[in-house]
Design a protein around this motif. Structure first.
Motif, mmCIF file in Angstrom:
data_model
loop_
_atom_site.group_PDB
_atom_site.id
_atom_site.type_symbol
_atom_site.label_atom_id
_atom_site.label_comp_id
_atom_site.label_asym_id
_atom_site.label_seq_id
_atom_site.Cartn_x
_atom_site.Cartn_y
_atom_site.Cartn_z
ATOM 1 N N SER A 259 -8.229 1.390 7.137
ATOM 2 C CA SER A 259 -7.929 2.588 6.630
ATOM 3 C C SER A 259 -9.085 3.198 5.251
ATOM 4 C CB SER A 259 -6.584 2.636 6.195
ATOM 5 O OG SER A 259 -5.511 2.564 7.494
ATOM 6 N N GLY A 260 -9.604 1.895 4.890
ATOM 7 C CA GLY A 260 -10.519 2.262 3.746
ATOM 8 C C GLY A 260 -9.705 2.313 2.468
ATOM 9 N N LEU A 261 -8.496 1.490 2.329
ATOM 10 C CA LEU A 261 -7.817 1.647 1.348
ATOM 11 C C LEU A 261 -7.388 0.370 0.696
ATOM 12 C CD1 LEU A 261 -5.176 4.347 2.778
ATOM 13 C CD2 LEU A 261 -6.946 4.525 0.841
ATOM 14 N N SER A 262 -6.599 -0.031 -0.379
ATOM 15 C CA SER A 262 -6.060 -1.386 -0.751
ATOM 16 C C SER A 262 -4.454 -1.091 -0.810
ATOM 17 C CB SER A 262 -6.470 -1.401 -1.946
ATOM 18 O OG SER A 262 -5.996 -0.607 -3.037
ATOM 19 N N ALA A 263 -3.841 -2.322 -1.085
ATOM 20 C CA ALA A 263 -2.394 -2.136 -0.618
ATOM 21 C C ALA A 263 -1.740 -2.960 -1.902
ATOM 22 C CB ALA A 263 -1.932 -2.685 0.343
ATOM 23 N N VAL A 264 -0.512 -2.567 -2.315
ATOM 24 C CA VAL A 264 0.276 -3.396 -3.375
ATOM 25 C C VAL A 264 1.800 -3.758 -2.572
ATOM 26 C CG1 VAL A 264 1.477 -3.578 -5.397
ATOM 27 C CG2 VAL A 264 -0.812 -2.405 -5.313
ATOM 28 N N VAL A 265 1.989 -5.212 -2.497
ATOM 29 C CA VAL A 265 3.196 -5.652 -1.954
ATOM 30 C C VAL A 265 4.075 -6.148 -3.008
ATOM 31 C CG1 VAL A 265 4.162 -7.247 -0.434
ATOM 32 C CG2 VAL A 265 2.308 -5.989 0.193
ATOM 33 N N GLU A 266 5.349 -5.753 -2.949
ATOM 34 C CA GLU A 266 6.370 -6.301 -4.132
ATOM 35 C C GLU A 266 7.117 -7.466 -3.321
ATOM 36 O OE1 GLU A 266 8.749 -3.410 -6.313
ATOM 37 O OE2 GLU A 266 7.226 -1.957 -5.482
ATOM 38 N N ALA A 267 6.721 -8.793 -3.567
ATOM 39 C CA ALA A 267 7.248 -9.844 -3.021
ATOM 40 C C ALA A 267 8.789 -9.887 -2.916
ATOM 41 C CB ALA A 267 6.608 -11.133 -3.582
ATOM 42 N N ALA A 268 9.509 -9.567 -3.946
ATOM 43 C CA ALA A 268 10.747 -9.430 -4.024
ATOM 44 C C ALA A 268 11.691 -8.711 -2.890
ATOM 45 C CB ALA A 268 11.454 -9.143 -5.394
ATOM 46 N N LYS A 269 10.561 -7.511 -2.389
ATOM 47 C CA LYS A 269 11.246 -6.831 -1.468
ATOM 48 C C LYS A 269 10.778 -7.188 0.047
ATOM 49 C CE LYS A 269 11.011 -2.443 -4.232
ATOM 50 N NZ LYS A 269 10.367 -1.222 -4.118
ATOM 51 N N ALA A 330 -5.579 4.136 -3.163
ATOM 52 C CA ALA A 330 -7.251 4.057 -3.152
ATOM 53 C C ALA A 330 -7.579 2.913 -4.081
ATOM 54 C CB ALA A 330 -7.594 5.525 -3.770
ATOM 55 N N GLY A 331 -8.640 2.325 -3.423
ATOM 56 C CA GLY A 331 -8.982 1.135 -4.091
ATOM 57 C C GLY A 331 -10.166 0.357 -3.078
ATOM 58 N N GLU A 332 -10.527 -0.717 -3.382
ATOM 59 C CA GLU A 332 -11.377 -1.896 -2.581
ATOM 60 C C GLU A 332 -10.584 -1.925 -1.242
ATOM 61 O OE1 GLU A 332 -12.783 -6.266 -2.185
ATOM 62 O OE2 GLU A 332 -11.896 -5.530 -3.981
ATOM 63 N N ALA A 333 -11.360 -1.354 0.000
ATOM 64 C CA ALA A 333 -10.802 -1.372 0.906
ATOM 65 C C ALA A 333 -10.577 -2.898 1.506
ATOM 66 C CB ALA A 333 -12.107 -0.970 2.065
ATOM 67 N N GLY A 334 -9.385 -3.190 2.139
ATOM 68 C CA GLY A 334 -9.146 -4.451 2.466
ATOM 69 C C GLY A 334 -8.381 -5.227 1.491
ATOM 70 N N ALA A 335 -8.348 -4.863 -0.013
ATOM 71 C CA ALA A 335 -7.678 -5.535 -0.863
ATOM 72 C C ALA A 335 -6.095 -5.352 -0.719
ATOM 73 C CB ALA A 335 -8.093 -5.193 -2.163
ATOM 74 N N VAL A 336 -5.855 -6.672 -0.913
ATOM 75 C CA VAL A 336 -4.103 -6.808 -0.816
ATOM 76 C C VAL A 336 -3.556 -7.424 -2.243
ATOM 77 C CG1 VAL A 336 -1.822 -7.694 0.081
ATOM 78 C CG2 VAL A 336 -3.858 -6.511 1.451
ATOM 79 N N THR A 337 -2.789 -7.045 -2.954
ATOM 80 C CA THR A 337 -2.321 -7.678 -4.175
ATOM 81 C C THR A 337 -0.661 -7.732 -4.141
ATOM 82 O OG1 THR A 337 -3.929 -6.602 -5.733
ATOM 83 C CG2 THR A 337 -1.809 -7.275 -6.591
ATOM 84 N N VAL A 338 -0.049 -9.161 -4.310
ATOM 85 C CA VAL A 338 1.028 -9.325 -4.007
ATOM 86 C C VAL A 338 1.725 -9.414 -5.405
ATOM 87 C CG1 VAL A 338 2.935 -10.938 -3.053
ATOM 88 C CG2 VAL A 338 0.943 -10.439 -1.791
ATOM 89 N N LEU A 339 2.673 -8.715 -5.742
ATOM 90 C CA LEU A 339 3.349 -8.836 -7.170
ATOM 91 C C LEU A 339 4.616 -9.629 -7.081
ATOM 92 C CD1 LEU A 339 3.161 -5.162 -8.429
ATOM 93 C CD2 LEU A 339 1.309 -6.985 -8.711
ATOM 94 N N ASP A 340 4.590 -10.611 -8.054
ATOM 95 C CA ASP A 340 5.960 -11.397 -7.965
ATOM 96 C C ASP A 340 7.158 -10.505 -8.826
ATOM 97 O OD1 ASP A 340 5.573 -11.733 -10.775
ATOM 98 O OD2 ASP A 340 4.831 -13.634 -10.581
ATOM 99 N N ALA A 341 8.370 -11.213 -8.717
ATOM 100 C CA ALA A 341 9.633 -10.944 -9.427
ATOM 101 C C ALA A 341 9.251 -9.913 -10.717
ATOM 102 C CB ALA A 341 10.640 -11.484 -9.452
ATOM 103 N N GLY A 342 8.093 -10.660 -11.482
ATOM 104 C CA GLY A 342 8.025 -10.128 -12.878
ATOM 105 C C GLY A 342 7.071 -9.128 -12.865
ATOM 106 N N GLY A 343 6.264 -8.752 -11.727
ATOM 107 C CA GLY A 343 5.211 -7.921 -11.777
ATOM 108 C C GLY A 343 3.759 -8.531 -11.955
ATOM 109 N N ALA A 344 3.815 -9.712 -12.016
ATOM 110 C CA ALA A 344 2.578 -10.366 -11.980
ATOM 111 C C ALA A 344 1.898 -10.694 -10.582
ATOM 112 C CB ALA A 344 2.474 -11.615 -12.814
#
Length: 356
Positions: A259-269, A330-344
């Protein structure tokens, strides 16, 4: 299945198990041979699909209804890589068929038919094949699909199996991986990580005393639940979709890359079963394994925020839980950031399973 014209997950190799069925008529008498095996074990599996032509010809013949498109997927499984060689043949059959059905669901397609290739060690008895065919028969009835043909060969190597599954989707309605849009929400069905824990149990890396919990986790590994009731109903709602086979983070990375995008996942969810949540015990390293272990075969998809009410309604009507876990950006294509409960950002030693 025409006769042959020519003769997540490195697991320990073991001797293939043979179910104890002493009175099974399939085990009596002289060996059936190739044609006899096809007649006894596979021809009944094709009875529900006219295009199979009773397995009498070299190929199946069938058309596609007006207004539909054909969706085709192929998955292979090898003993010692995708399943334990001493797993019960019915479990192996179920996983083989269900992983392909999951691919169809991820394209919003309804199951139609499948072909099967079996490469079996010559010493593997007909009793094993009888149990394997029985497993296929049970899942054919459950998921509304039938055998269309295939091939059977002998091998000096490990058990190797392959299914090519065919599905139908309304023309132009197949959901791709590449349709995600910045701002879309991310959703996943069911729960994540149970199969990873099931593998730990199967390999003796984790001891779970509670029999019910242990068996439920092993079942998630051996018999995944393809979301065939929900997947086809996501056409027109999901913008991009795939199934989670190599791990949630890795497969989300594939969706993002296409999709040419990046993603953010909230681990707690991220939805975990009560068993997985209890066994993880708040350990971030265990949580990272659950998010990257694979073999979940849940649907992972993006959809606009406004689709939430429709998704909640579908979840209720199909009995398949749907949970929002993050967003596309929008961001680096294929990049995935997983955030912990504290947002890090959560430390991930790897993204998921890789075959090579």
């Amino acid at each position: 299945m025409s006769p042959a014209r020519c003769a997540p997950r490195i697991w320990p190799s073991r001797t293939p198990a043979v179910p104890a069925r002493r009175n099974d008529p399939a085990a009596a008498g002289p060996p059936l041979g190739e044609f006899g095996r096809i007649e006894r074990f596979f021809k009944p599996l094709a009875a529900g699909f006219p295009g199979a032509r009773g397995l009498a010809d070299d190929a199946a013949v069938f058309g596609v209804p007006a207004g539909k498109e054909l969706v085709v997927t192929t998955d292979a499984m090898v003993a010692g890589v995708h399943f334990l060689p001493d797993d019960h043949p019915a479990d192996i059959a179920a996983k083989l068929l269900r992983t392909n059905l999951s691919d169809l669901a991820a394209m919003a397609a309804e199951p139609l038919a499948y072909t099967l290739v079996t490469a079996l060690p010559r010493g593997l008895g007909e009793e094993w094949l009888a149990a394997f065919a029985a497993g296929l028969a049970a899942d054919q009835e459950r998921f509304g699909i039938a055998l269309a043909g295939g091939d059977s060969v002998g091998t000096s190597g490990p058990i190797t199996l392959s299914v090519t599954a065919f599905g139908l989707v309304p023309a132009g309605r197949a959901v791709p991986r590449w349709g995600g849009r910045a701002g879309d929400c991310l959703f996943v069905t069911g729960t994540i990580g149970d199969a990873t824990l099931g593998l730990d149990i199967a390999l003796g890396r984790r001891v779970v005393e509670d029999v019910a919990v242990r068996e439920s986790l092993l079942a998630r590994l051996r018999r995944p639940d393809p979301r065939t009731t929900l997947g086809p109903r996501l056409a027109g709602l999901a913008t991009a979709m795939l199934d989670v086979s190599d791990g949630l983070v890795a497969d989300l990375g594939h969706l993002c890359a296409e999709s040419g995008l990046s993603a953010v996942v909230e681990a707690a969810k991220v939805p975990l079963s009560p068993a997985a949540r209890a066994l993880a015990g708040g350990d971030s390293a265990v949580l990272a394994r659950l998010l990257t272990g694979g073999d979940d075969y849940e649907l992972l998809f993006s959809a606009p925020a406004g689709a939430r009410p429709a998704l909640q309604d579908l979840a209720l009507r199909t009995g398949v839980p749907v949970t929002g876990i993050g967003r596309l950006e929008a961001g680096e294509a294929g990049a995935v950031t997983v955030l912990d409960a504290g947002g890090a950002p959560l430390a991930l030693p790897r993204r998921g399973w890789e075959h090579f």
